[in-house]
Design a protein around this motif. Structure first.
Motif, short mmCIF file in Angstrom:
data_model
loop_
_atom_site.label_atom_id
_atom_site.label_comp_id
_atom_site.label_asym_id
_atom_site.label_seq_id
_atom_site.Cartn_x
_atom_site.Cartn_y
_atom_site.Cartn_z
N UNK A 63 0.88 -1.15 0.10
CA UNK A 63 0.00 0.23 -0.09
C UNK A 63 0.79 1.29 -0.10
N UNK A 64 2.17 1.14 0.22
CA UNK A 64 3.08 2.22 0.34
C UNK A 64 3.33 2.82 -0.97
N UNK A 65 3.32 2.00 -1.90
CA UNK A 65 3.64 2.38 -3.37
C UNK A 65 2.15 2.96 -4.09
N UNK A 66 1.25 2.40 -3.37
CA UNK A 66 -0.17 2.90 -3.73
C UNK A 66 -0.45 4.51 -3.23
N UNK A 67 0.14 4.57 -2.05
CA UNK A 67 -0.05 5.85 -1.30
C UNK A 67 1.02 6.84 -2.37
N UNK A 68 1.92 6.54 -2.79
CA UNK A 68 2.88 7.46 -3.43
C UNK A 68 2.06 7.69 -4.73
N UNK A 69 1.34 6.67 -5.32
CA UNK A 69 0.83 7.08 -6.68
C UNK A 69 -0.36 8.19 -6.43
N UNK A 70 -1.11 7.90 -5.17
CA UNK A 70 -1.91 8.90 -4.89
C UNK A 70 -1.55 10.27 -4.64
N UNK A 71 -0.42 10.38 -4.06
CA UNK A 71 0.22 11.71 -3.97
C UNK A 71 0.78 12.23 -5.26
N UNK A 72 1.13 11.59 -6.24
CA UNK A 72 1.68 12.04 -7.37
C UNK A 72 0.42 12.69 -8.17
N UNK A 73 -0.83 11.79 -8.06
CA UNK A 73 -1.87 12.32 -8.73
C UNK A 73 -2.25 13.67 -8.15
N UNK A 74 -2.20 13.97 -6.82
CA UNK A 74 -2.60 15.16 -6.36
C UNK A 74 -1.82 16.23 -6.74
N UNK A 75 -0.27 15.80 -6.84
CA UNK A 75 0.44 16.75 -6.98
C UNK A 75 0.47 17.45 -8.37
N UNK A 76 0.26 16.41 -9.22
CA UNK A 76 -0.02 16.82 -10.78
C UNK A 76 -1.31 17.22 -11.19
N UNK A 77 -2.00 17.54 -10.10
CA UNK A 77 -3.37 18.32 -10.17
C UNK A 77 -4.38 17.31 -11.15
N UNK A 78 -4.36 16.07 -11.23
CA UNK A 78 -5.06 15.17 -12.08
C UNK A 78 -6.23 14.77 -11.30
#
Length: 863
Positions: free
Chosen positions: A448-463
């Motif tokens: 789930x750690x890598x899943x959380x990383x994906x979530x943060x990247x989506x938020x960061x890129x305003x997707x």
């Protein structure tokens, strides 16, 4: 026009010069037309040289316009400009030809520089000029210059020209401004077929296919007859929307008008039938087309590939190779899409070679390279897919994502995460498909750690998290056990679709939260979302831990939706009843299947095996053979396990013969099942022969053979085999020691059994289970050491269950120890007051001891 025609014409000019004669102007004009059409720059330059040497440029029939057109079509805008610069003419026609030459060569900025020079020299633009300028804007999607030209048109006398209006609509459509295109269209009073086609094309290019279809219907109501371009455009729209009914109406109209014989129109019709699954119609149209183009071949190959008719697609490609047509990039990509199985790898590699030989594949072509990468992945060659990725000189988000998908497909989840990190360091441009792919890898790794990383990247890129990505998050968090996070994302979606509901049901089902899964299923039904076979499969899988009543309710819903005939869903129903119903329920469901396949037969065999219904399993296996189904690896594993100890030796050997005749490669697991079956059916020597024939013996094989020695009263040989196993560096497990202790017990080796029992945790790190304690109780009981057995049970951690005490009770019966039997029975009744076996055994012990009243009292308590 073929290049060979211009070369033949050039040879004829050379022969005229060889005779000291001069070709006339019409000859040169014809030659330049041919070079222009076939884009033969070399031949065009030779003809230009002949014209200069003949002095024909000075005559009244100047070739300036034709030369500029020829150089423009050949992509040599600089040569076109040099011809223009040397000419004595300064009329608008020649300026238009020069602008068109630069536009065709893709030099849009130079186009507008030439236009400014034209205005400075006070050459008045005409309709042709403006059309060329708008065409240049369209080719490079330059909305800014397009609006400038539009503004110029507005203040000139050219706005009334219908061709300019059509060019404006086309320009705005290709530059992404559908609103401006619609304004121009609405403001135009006189609309022709090109105008309507232009606005339809503009809508289609901006993803407004339904609006394009609306314009087509309106066009017909106004009595404007479509032309071939209109029909091709509307058929493309129908293909995008997958509306075959409207396509059929359009097809009928095309036949009525009489342009169905047009190759381009026929190909467009073929294309929609193929993409919408009507491959019989597509094939008929293909065969009816005269003078088929490469596009027609491509359309049918694509249709076959999409419908998984891979062999047909590959055969069609071979037939194309035998024609005079040349396969293009689209042909190869479509054919590569048909290579989806390991057996297609050789064809895929051959296609790769063809592409290299024909110049189709170059390391800079990302589209073709990605198609090859996907082909190698689908065909099972991850190594080649990896090589293809690294051979690309340019990589985009699609190529990176394709390799990620390849890793996930082949179970290389850790490698996928590493590649994703590398991608974000080198090429920081992930898209939603990339994120969905990496979430799949995270789910399989339960990371789930890598899943959380994906979530943060989506938020960061305003997707924006679309429904597909939210579904991936739910699946990932569900597999990682973070059900609160999964439920939070699920609750955040207002308009939930079927896939989202199914994912949430599956998340709860994985952790046996059947009531929660059922609650989500009921919510789905209440919100009017109709479950499909996948949703039913998920809820039925979760229903294994519900009551029989709830299971029956779900089954009735499956029948109501008329999808209970689906084989996969039927198997899920079997498994549900196997857990929450009775074996009779399972058998009833199985016999109610309208059709069977080998998978459903295997599922039923496995259930018979678990319920120790060997004879029923053997009869079902005979039915499989009678009905002509080919037994597979799973079939034999299930039937061998099910029949062990429940069929006679003749039947057991017949199963072995069937296995040999099936020509299925037998591995250690299958041969171990054979060994176990022979042993339990009484053929110890047969079991031993199979064991010794194994080139590589796994732990299960050693355990099976030690158990066979023990079951056949060869305890000492069982212990010798156990020692041999250790010398071959095979570490024992709990099952091994259960077999060893049982062998010691049956051989009367109580002291040896005690040594092994004590050494299990010390030397092997194996904690004694209830079964091990029961084996030791049995060993003490056989030796008459009942007090030691009772003392062992009292020291047993976590309190012994009835099985261990029942072993002591059985020993008491053998030694007629009524006092100890009563004590053991009391312990059993404390744990399970209604234990039928213990009551019958205790009553029997009392009866043997002549205690008839006590025996009757024990029996009377059974209700």
């Amino acid at each position: 026009m073929q290049a060979g025609q211009s070369q033949k014409a050039l040879i004829s000019v050379q022969s005229i010069h060889a005779r000291d004669a001069r070709p006339d102007s019409s000859c040169y004009a014809s030659l330049l037309h041919r070079c222009s059409a076939s884009k033969c720059l070399h031949d065009g330059q030779r003809i230009h040289a002949f014209i200069i040497s003949d002095g024909s440029q000075d005559g009244p029939n100047s070739f300036d316009k034709l030369l500029i057109e020829m150089y423009g079509n050949c992509g040599c805008a600089g040569d076109a400009f040099r011809v223009f610069k040397n000419t004595q003419r300064n009329d608008v026609e020649l300026w238009n030809v020069l602008i068109a030459a630069y536009a065709r060569a893709g030099h849009s900025k130079d186009v507008f520089k030439i236009f400014k020079q034209m205005l400075m020299l006070q050459v008045v633009p005409d309709v042709g000029t403006i059309n060329n300028l708008l065409s240049a804007c369209s080719s490079v999607s330059d909305l800014k210059y397009g609006m400038v030209i539009h503004n110029y048109i507005f203040f000139s006398d050219l706005y009334s020209s219908i061709s300019i209006v059509n060019a404006l609509i086309t320009m705005y459509g290709r530059c992404g401004s559908l609103c401006a295109a619609c304004k121009v269209f609405s403001a135009t009073q006189q609309k022709d077929v090109v105008t309507w086609t232009a606005i339809m094309s503009a809508c289609s290019k901006q993803g407004k296919a339904r609006e394009a279809l609306g314009f087509f219907k309106e066009m017909l109501t106004k009595g404007i007859l479509p032309d071939r371009v209109t029909f091709i455009s509307v058929l493309d729209v129908c293909t995008e929307l997958e509306v075959v009914i409207i396509a059929r109406i359009v097809h009928a109209l095309i036949i009525e008008i009489g342009i169905h014989v047009d190759i381009a129109v026929g190909t467009a019709i073929l294309n929609i039938y193929g993409k919408c699954g009507y491959f019989h119609c597509a094939r008929y149209l293909f065969l009816a087309l005269e003078g088929r183009s490469v596009a027609a071949w491509n359309a049918l190959i694509t249709a076959y590939a999409q419908l998984k008719l891979n062999e047909e697609a590959l055969v069609l490609f071979c037939k194309l190779q035998n024609t005079s047509l040349e396969a293009n990039k689209v042909t190869f990509i479509s054919t590569l899409n048909a290579c989806t199985k390991p057996e297609h790898l050789s064809e895929g590699m051959l296609l790769h070679c063809f592409m290299v030989e024909n110049g189709i594949w170059q390391c800079s072509d990302v589209v073709v390279g990605t198609s090859l990468l996907s082909m190698y992945s689908e065909c099972g060659s991850l190594c080649d897919a990896h090589k293809m990725f690294h051979s690309l000189s340019r990589k985009n988000v699609i190529s990176w994502t394709s390799l990620l998908s390849a890793y996930v497909k082949h179970g290389k989840f850790t490698d996928a995460l590493a590649l994703f990190c590398e991608m974000n360091e080198i090429y920081n441009d992930s898209n939603l498909i990339t994120f969905s792919t990496i979430l799949d890898a995270s789910a399989n790794l339960k990371s789930y750690a890598s899943g959380d990383l994906v979530y943060s990247m989506i938020i960061e890129n305003e997707l924006q998290l679309d429904v597909l990505l939210k579904t991936s998050f739910i699946s990932m968090y569900g597999k990682c056990g973070r059900l609160e996070d999964a439920n939070h994302i699920f609750a955040s979606v207002r308009q939930k679709n079927l896939v989202l509901f199914t994912a949430m049901i599956g998340a709860y089902g994985q952790f046996n939260l059947s009531k929660e899964a059922l609650s989500i299923f009921m919510q789905m039904c209440q919100e009017g979302v109709c479950p499909d076979k996948y949703a039913f499969s998920s809820i039925l899988d979760a229903a294994k831990y519900l009551s029989f009543t709830d299971g029956r309710l779900l089954h009735s819903l499956v029948v109501e939706d008329c999808i209970d005939s689906d084989p996969c869903l039927g198997i899920t129903l079997l498994n549900m009843y196997h857990h929450c119903g009775t074996l009779d329920d399972v058998i009833s469901i199985f016999h109610g299947f309208p059709t069977h396949n080998i998978v459903s037969f295997n599922a039923m065999l496995a259930i018979y095996s678990e319920h120790e219904q060997g004879n029923a399993a053997f009869e079902l296996f005979q039915r499989i053979q009678y009905e002509g189904f080919s037994a597979d690896y799973v079939t034999f594993i299930s039937i061998l396990d099910a029949c062990a100890g429940f069929i006679d030796l003749v039947q057991a050997r017949s199963l072995h013969v069937n296995l040999i005749e099936s020509k299925i490669n037998s591995d250690v697991k299958q041969k171990t099942a054979l060994l176990n079956m022979y042993s339990k059916c009484g053929d110890f020597e047969g079991a031993k022969d199979i064991f010794e024939s194994l080139p590589a013996k796994d732990l299960a094989a050693w355990n099976a053979m030690i158990t066979a020695f023990s079951d056949h009263g060869r305890g000492k040989e069982a212990l010798e085999l156990f020692k041999r196993m250790q010398t071959e560096d095979v570490n024992p497990n709990e099952i091994t020691f259960a077999a060893v202790l049982a062998a010691c017990s049956r051989a009367g080796l109580t002291k040896v059994a005690r040594e092994y029992f004590d050494n299990m945790p010390k030397l092997y790190g194996i904690k004694a289970t209830v079964e091990h304690y029961a084996c030791m109780v049995d060993a003490y009981g056989r030796a008459g050491l009942l007090s030691e057995a009772e003392s062992l049970l009292r020291r047993m951690p976590n309190h012994p269950n009835p099985v261990a005490w029942l072993a002591l009770l059985s020993a008491c019966k053998a030694h007629c120890d009524v006092k100890m039997a009563k004590l053991a029975a009391e312990r059993i009744f404390e744990l399970d007051p209604r234990h039928m076996g213990a009551r019958l055994m205790l009553s029997n012990i009392y009866a043997i001891a002549g205690m008839w009243d006590d025996a009757a009292d024990v029996i009377s308590e059974i209700s």
